[in-house]
Design a protein around this motif. Structure first.
Motif, PDB file in Angstrom:
ATOM      1  N   GLN A   8     -51.983 -32.552  50.699  1.00 21.11           N
ATOM      2  CA  GLN A   8     -52.036 -31.922  52.023  1.00 21.11           C
ATOM      3  C   GLN A   8     -50.685 -32.014  52.729  1.00 21.11           C
ATOM      4  N   ASN A   9     -50.033 -33.162  52.640  1.00 26.40           N
ATOM      5  CA  ASN A   9     -48.710 -33.306  53.265  1.00 26.40           C
ATOM      6  C   ASN A   9     -47.740 -32.252  52.755  1.00 26.40           C
ATOM      7  N   TRP A  10     -47.687 -32.097  51.444  1.00 27.06           N
ATOM      8  CA  TRP A  10     -46.718 -31.152  50.872  1.00 27.06           C
ATOM      9  C   TRP A  10     -47.102 -29.707  51.160  1.00 27.06           C
ATOM     10  N   LEU A  11     -48.395 -29.418  51.229  1.00 26.32           N
ATOM     11  CA  LEU A  11     -48.819 -28.053  51.550  1.00 26.32           C
ATOM     12  C   LEU A  11     -48.460 -27.692  52.989  1.00 26.32           C
ATOM     13  N   TYR A  12     -48.644 -28.634  53.908  1.00 30.20           N
ATOM     14  CA  TYR A  12     -48.249 -28.357  55.287  1.00 30.20           C
ATOM     15  C   TYR A  12     -46.732 -28.218  55.402  1.00 30.20           C
ATOM     16  N   CYS A  13     -45.995 -28.993  54.628  1.00 25.06           N
ATOM     17  CA  CYS A  13     -44.542 -28.833  54.600  1.00 25.06           C
ATOM     18  C   CYS A  13     -44.162 -27.463  54.045  1.00 25.06           C
ATOM     19  N   ALA A  14     -44.901 -27.012  53.016  1.00 23.17           N
ATOM     20  CA  ALA A  14     -44.638 -25.689  52.452  1.00 23.17           C
ATOM     21  C   ALA A  14     -44.895 -24.599  53.484  1.00 23.17           C
ATOM     22  N   LEU A  15     -45.962 -24.741  54.268  1.00 20.35           N
ATOM     23  CA  LEU A  15     -46.237 -23.763  55.321  1.00 20.35           C
ATOM     24  C   LEU A  15     -45.103 -23.723  56.337  1.00 20.35           C
ATOM     25  N   VAL A  16     -44.621 -24.896  56.732  1.00 15.03           N
ATOM     26  CA  VAL A  16     -43.489 -24.946  57.666  1.00 15.03           C
ATOM     27  C   VAL A  16     -42.254 -24.297  57.040  1.00 15.03           C
ATOM     28  N   GLY A  17     -42.075 -24.469  55.717  1.00 14.77           N
ATOM     29  CA  GLY A  17     -40.965 -23.818  55.027  1.00 14.77           C
ATOM     30  C   GLY A  17     -41.067 -22.310  55.085  1.00 14.77           C
ATOM     31  N   VAL A  18     -42.274 -21.775  54.939  1.00 13.82           N
ATOM     32  CA  VAL A  18     -42.471 -20.328  55.045  1.00 13.82           C
ATOM     33  C   VAL A  18     -42.179 -19.856  56.467  1.00 13.82           C
ATOM     34  N   LEU A  19     -42.516 -20.675  57.460  1.00 14.95           N
ATOM     35  CA  LEU A  19     -42.191 -20.327  58.842  1.00 14.95           C
ATOM     36  C   LEU A  19     -40.683 -20.228  59.023  1.00 14.95           C
ATOM     37  N   GLY A  20     -39.940 -21.140  58.393  1.00 15.98           N
ATOM     38  CA  GLY A  20     -38.481 -21.063  58.443  1.00 15.98           C
ATOM     39  C   GLY A  20     -37.957 -19.814  57.759  1.00 15.98           C
ATOM     40  N   LEU A  21     -38.586 -19.464  56.628  1.00 13.45           N
ATOM     41  CA  LEU A  21     -38.220 -18.243  55.922  1.00 13.45           C
ATOM     42  C   LEU A  21     -38.372 -17.027  56.825  1.00 13.45           C
ATOM     43  N   TYR A  22     -39.508 -16.954  57.506  1.00 14.65           N
ATOM     44  CA  TYR A  22     -39.740 -15.814  58.397  1.00 14.65           C
ATOM     45  C   TYR A  22     -38.778 -15.816  59.576  1.00 14.65           C
ATOM     46  N   ALA A  23     -38.623 -16.987  60.224  1.00 13.65           N
ATOM     47  CA  ALA A  23     -37.790 -17.048  61.421  1.00 13.65           C
ATOM     48  C   ALA A  23     -36.362 -16.606  61.122  1.00 13.65           C
ATOM     49  N   SER A  24     -35.802 -17.091  60.018  1.00 18.40           N
ATOM     50  CA  SER A  24     -34.427 -16.734  59.663  1.00 18.40           C
ATOM     51  C   SER A  24     -34.332 -15.287  59.185  1.00 18.40           C
ATOM     52  N   ALA A  25     -35.334 -14.838  58.428  1.00 20.53           N
ATOM     53  CA  ALA A  25     -35.329 -13.450  57.971  1.00 20.53           C
ATOM     54  C   ALA A  25     -35.395 -12.503  59.159  1.00 20.53           C
ATOM     55  N   TYR A  26     -36.203 -12.850  60.138  1.00 23.89           N
ATOM     56  CA  TYR A  26     -36.324 -11.999  61.321  1.00 23.89           C
ATOM     57  C   TYR A  26     -35.006 -11.937  62.080  1.00 23.89           C
ATOM     58  N   GLN A  27     -34.325 -13.088  62.209  1.00 22.70           N
ATOM     59  CA  GLN A  27     -33.030 -13.090  62.875  1.00 22.70           C
ATOM     60  C   GLN A  27     -32.014 -12.248  62.108  1.00 22.70           C
ATOM     61  N   THR A  28     -32.142 -12.212  60.785  1.00 23.74           N
ATOM     62  CA  THR A  28     -31.242 -11.409  59.970  1.00 23.74           C
ATOM     63  C   THR A  28     -31.557  -9.916  60.094  1.00 23.74           C
ATOM     64  N   LEU A  29     -32.843  -9.579  60.227  1.00 23.23           N
ATOM     65  CA  LEU A  29     -33.281  -8.184  60.214  1.00 23.23           C
ATOM     66  C   LEU A  29     -33.354  -7.553  61.595  1.00 23.23           C
ATOM     67  N   VAL A  30     -33.186  -8.358  62.645  1.00 25.29           N
ATOM     68  CA  VAL A  30     -33.410  -7.821  63.990  1.00 25.29           C
ATOM     69  C   VAL A  30     -32.457  -6.675  64.312  1.00 25.29           C
ATOM     70  N   GLY A  31     -31.233  -6.735  63.784  1.00 21.89           N
ATOM     71  CA  GLY A  31     -30.299  -5.628  64.009  1.00 21.89           C
ATOM     72  C   GLY A  31     -30.798  -4.328  63.388  1.00 21.89           C
ATOM     73  N   GLN A  32     -31.331  -4.430  62.159  1.00 20.32           N
ATOM     74  CA  GLN A  32     -31.873  -3.243  61.495  1.00 20.32           C
ATOM     75  C   GLN A  32     -33.104  -2.704  62.213  1.00 20.32           C
TER      76      GLN A  32
END
Length: 378
Positions: A8-32
């Motif tokens: 469970q610990n690692w799965l919740y960490c993985a979810l937080v990692g996906v949140l980081g993926l989205y947050a950074s991807a969105y910052q990269t794509l916001v110009g487009q």
């Protein structure tokens, strides 16, 4: 039982990692996204703030419910909302639908991060700083990969920002499935459920209020950094690849220092005082440097200064009210998302000058260091 907790610990960490993926991807794509809908470039900061505003609203609800209904229930309800928002944003044909989708994505994002982090703190007593930093390392790893992955993906024939957002939605959905599958028998109410549904009662503590103000100031200078570092590099003549590399360098530095922070249990206040001034040093170096190499070094120092400060402020706040970690994390996330919502629009789009924006960020970082020093003296 212990091995199940580890999963469970690692799965919740993985979810937080996906949140980081989205947050950074969105910052990269916001110009487009602004170009796709024909919006003025100055509205980039507003688009950055929309999903953060959704998170700002949702953390209040999650803070009311997580300590009484159970944190797992809150996370397992929030993740599908985030998926729905990303799908809506990806398929939007009008600006109103884009804004609605981003807002919904934020509504799912906030509880997944705050309540998921509170759950890690509750279930790992004596190692709360370690798991908070580990989860944020996952967040940073996702954020590092996202800009370069987005650049590669968009270079392919037929690729679009819509496809990138759908990939993020799919990743959140997979995490949700795994968490739901492994949470059987652990979805009941907390053994000691609080009847106080108002999370803001924690603000009666002056110490907690101080940490809330500090995390607000911290998010003000962390949230604008990726998108506006990219703008700084492009303004100084760098190509798109180098500008996106700056975002990855920023998150790499954060991850490295959060790894150090995982071993700093009990030294949280000292770390805040030591690391925060490096943000000011990095910002000034990035502004004054004449070449991309030194400018990237400034970005790295800025990231080092951010480092473990955010998770350590959350851990310090949770220790003030150990029986109300859900409310504590929700209110801290409220302050975080307030900074995340307001700063892109105010010190970003409102200032409309990338150099001035980073000077303001440097001043805010020094204020956080001073606040950490005050907390240590108390």
């Amino acid at each position: 039982m212990r091995s199940r907790q580890g999963v469970q610990n690692w799965l919740y960490c993985a979810l937080v990692g996906v949140l980081g993926l989205y947050a950074s991807a969105y910052q990269t794509l916001v110009g487009q996204l602004t170009e796709r809908f024909g919006l003025d470039e100055r509205l980039m900061g507003v688009l950055l703030a929309v999903y953060a505003a959704g998170s700002l609203c949702s953390v209040l609800v999650s803070g009311m419910l997580s300590d009484s209904l159970g944190k797992r229930r809150v996370v397992l309800c929030a993740a599908p909302v985030m998926c729905l928002g990303l799908v809506c944003a990806a398929t939007a044909g009008a600006v109103a639908l884009l804004f609605a989708g981003l807002f919904l994505a934020g509504m799912g994002f906030g509880p997944c991060e705050s309540t998921g982090s509170a759950l890690l703190t509750d279930e790992n007593p004596g190692a709360s700083t370690r798991w908070m930093n580990i989860s944020q390392i996952f967040f940073g790893l996702g954020a590092i990969v996202a800009p370069l992955a987005a650049t590669w993906y968009l270079s392919r024939a037929g690729a679009s920002t819509s496809g990138a957002l759908l990939i993020c939605a799919g990743a959140v959905f997979v995490c949700w499935l795994l968490l739901a599958f492994t949470s059987g028998g652990r979805l009941g109410r907390p053994a000691v459920a609080t009847r106080d549904l108002n999370p803001f009662t924690v603000l009666k503590s002056r110490e907690f209020l101080l940490y809330g103000v500090l995390v607000f100031l911290y998010l003000c200078y962390e949230s604008v950094a990726p998108a506006y570092f990219k703008q700084l590099f492009l303004k100084r003549g760098a190509d798109e690849g180098t500008a996106n590399l700056a975002i990855s360098v920023f998150w790499t530095a954060i991850v490295a220092c959060r790894l150090v922070g995982a071993f700093m249990e009990g030294k949280e206040k000292k770390c805040i005082v030591v690391f925060s001034p490096l943000v000011a040093v990095g910002a000034l170096l990035a502004l004054l440097a004449r070449g991309d190499g030194l400018r990237l070094l400034g970005v790295a120092l800025y990231g080092v200064g951010c480092g473990p400060v955010w998770p350590m402020l959350f851990v310090l706040a949770a220790r003030v009210f150990p029986q109300r970690s859900g409310a504590s994390y929700a209110v801290m996330m409220f302050f975080s998302t307030a900074g995340n919502s307001l700063s892109p629009a105010i010190i970003g789009a409102g200032v409309n000058n990338v150099e001035t924006t980073f000077v303001i960020c440097a001043a805010l970082a020094l204020a956080v260091a001073a606040g950490g020093g005050y907390a240590a003296r108390r």
